[in-house]
Write an enzyme that holds these catalytic residues in place. Structure first.
Site, mmCIF file in Angstrom:
data_model
loop_
_atom_site.group_PDB
_atom_site.id
_atom_site.type_symbol
_atom_site.label_atom_id
_atom_site.label_comp_id
_atom_site.label_asym_id
_atom_site.label_seq_id
_atom_site.Cartn_x
_atom_site.Cartn_y
_atom_site.Cartn_z
ATOM 1 N N CYS A 8 -10.992 6.999 -5.054
ATOM 2 C CA CYS A 8 -10.714 6.505 -3.703
ATOM 3 C C CYS A 8 -11.873 5.614 -3.282
ATOM 4 O O CYS A 8 -12.734 5.270 -4.097
ATOM 5 C CB CYS A 8 -10.465 7.648 -2.715
ATOM 6 S SG CYS A 8 -11.870 8.729 -2.447
ATOM 7 N N ASN A 11 -15.125 8.452 -2.249
ATOM 8 C CA ASN A 11 -15.291 9.692 -3.045
ATOM 9 C C ASN A 11 -15.891 10.825 -2.193
ATOM 10 O O ASN A 11 -16.642 11.661 -2.685
ATOM 11 C CB ASN A 11 -16.140 9.433 -4.300
ATOM 12 C CG ASN A 11 -16.100 10.552 -5.344
ATOM 13 O OD1 ASN A 11 -17.060 10.771 -6.063
ATOM 14 N ND2 ASN A 11 -15.017 11.272 -5.444
ATOM 15 N N CYS A 13 -13.590 12.012 0.609
ATOM 16 C CA CYS A 13 -12.431 12.644 1.274
ATOM 17 C C CYS A 13 -11.290 12.867 0.277
ATOM 18 O O CYS A 13 -11.106 13.969 -0.236
ATOM 19 C CB CYS A 13 -11.934 11.793 2.451
ATOM 20 S SG CYS A 13 -13.143 11.561 3.762
ATOM 21 N N ARG A 14 -10.507 11.803 -0.014
ATOM 22 C CA ARG A 14 -9.252 11.997 -0.768
ATOM 23 C C ARG A 14 -9.461 12.392 -2.222
ATOM 24 O O ARG A 14 -8.850 13.365 -2.688
ATOM 25 C CB ARG A 14 -8.405 10.716 -0.694
ATOM 26 C CG ARG A 14 -7.904 10.432 0.705
ATOM 27 C CD ARG A 14 -7.398 9.025 0.836
ATOM 28 N NE ARG A 14 -8.480 8.051 0.731
ATOM 29 C CZ ARG A 14 -8.333 6.741 0.685
ATOM 30 N NH1 ARG A 14 -7.093 6.240 0.712
ATOM 31 N NH2 ARG A 14 -9.364 5.944 0.616
ATOM 32 N N SER A 15 -10.281 11.631 -2.971
ATOM 33 C CA SER A 15 -10.372 11.958 -4.402
ATOM 34 C C SER A 15 -11.090 13.286 -4.669
ATOM 35 O O SER A 15 -10.681 14.012 -5.584
ATOM 36 C CB SER A 15 -10.961 10.803 -5.220
ATOM 37 O OG SER A 15 -12.291 10.521 -4.857
ATOM 38 N N ASP A 126 -5.975 7.189 4.230
ATOM 39 C CA ASP A 126 -7.413 7.431 4.402
ATOM 40 C C ASP A 126 -7.639 8.235 5.686
ATOM 41 O O ASP A 126 -7.324 7.753 6.777
ATOM 42 C CB ASP A 126 -8.089 6.057 4.489
ATOM 43 C CG ASP A 126 -9.591 6.164 4.612
ATOM 44 O OD1 ASP A 126 -10.094 7.288 4.819
ATOM 45 O OD2 ASP A 126 -10.252 5.124 4.499
HETATM 46 P P1 4NP Z 1 -12.246 8.344 0.981
HETATM 47 O O1 4NP Z 1 -12.503 8.116 2.556
HETATM 48 O O2 4NP Z 1 -12.072 6.970 0.374
HETATM 49 O O3 4NP Z 1 -10.997 9.148 0.961
HETATM 50 O O4 4NP Z 1 -13.468 9.074 0.456
HETATM 51 C C1 4NP Z 1 -13.441 7.237 3.076
HETATM 52 C C2 4NP Z 1 -14.767 7.586 3.117
HETATM 53 C C3 4NP Z 1 -15.696 6.732 3.681
HETATM 54 C C4 4NP Z 1 -15.271 5.524 4.204
HETATM 55 C C5 4NP Z 1 -13.947 5.167 4.149
HETATM 56 C C6 4NP Z 1 -13.029 6.024 3.582
HETATM 57 N N1 4NP Z 1 -16.223 4.660 4.816
HETATM 58 O O5 4NP Z 1 -15.800 3.624 5.360
HETATM 59 O O6 4NP Z 1 -17.428 4.938 4.809
#
Ligand code: 4NP
Length: 163
Positions: A8, A11, A13-15, A126
């Site tokens: 993702c 790294n 939240c989702r993954s 997200d």
């Molecule tokens: P992830 O979520 O891709 O599911 O880990 C996010 C984590 C951080 C950010 C965006 C999405 N960010 O913009 O910092």
């Protein structure tokens, strides 16, 4: 050993939530010595961090303790050589992977929910800037996706010790 990488943006939240579900399902089903799962980020803004506290809380509530072992890392060139399957949590992540991936490994790339044969939207949304309910929605998609992927891999490629 068959290697799967879940990717993702951050790294955190989702993954990692998908990795935690995958890891614990493999352990519970006795498949952990045949299938290895890891996760990584496209971006570099959260490197070496633990998953987001909302992701950890949600995963622990659902019984997936592996979430606490995960630290964010970026996708590296070696992943495209070493992994058998690289699954993106949304379309923009898939496009970023397609840009980085050597031609002879492009066939390893897919969307997590497409590979799972999911009906409906194929993006895992997200949850980072949203409410706690977003994490519950992500968890449901991760559980459905992992269950379908494990079933698919068992059918397509019966998993045996020593693989
Ligand atoms: P992830 O979520 O891709 O599911 O880990 C996010 C984590 C951080 C950010 C965006 C999405 N960010 O913009 O910092």
């Amino acid at each position: 050993m068959y290697r799967i990488l879940l990717v993702c943006l951050g790294n955190i939240c989702r993954s990692p939530m998908a990795e935690a579900v995958f890891h614990d399902v493999l352990v519970r089903r006795g498949l952990a010595s045949m299938l290895q799962v890891d996760s990584a980020a496209i971006g570099r803004s959260h490197l070496k961090e633990k998953p987001d506290r909302r992701a950890i809380a949600c995963a622990l509530r659902h019984g997936y303790r592996h979430i606490e072992q995960i630290r964010s890392r970026q996708v590296r060139a070696q992943d495209f050589l070493e992994c058998d399957l690289i699954l993106a949590m949304d379309e923009s992540v898939l496009r970023a992977l397609q840009r980085q991936c050597p031609q002879d490994a492009q066939h390893k790339l897919d969307l997590f929910l497409r590979f799972a044969g999911h009906d409906g939207s194929l993006d895992v949304p997200d949850p980072y800037y949203g409410s706690p309910e977003g994490f519950v929605k992500v968890m449901g998609l991760c559980e459905a996706g992992v269950t379908a992927i494990v079933k698919r891999l068992e059918l397509e490629r019966p998993v045996r010790a020593g693989d």
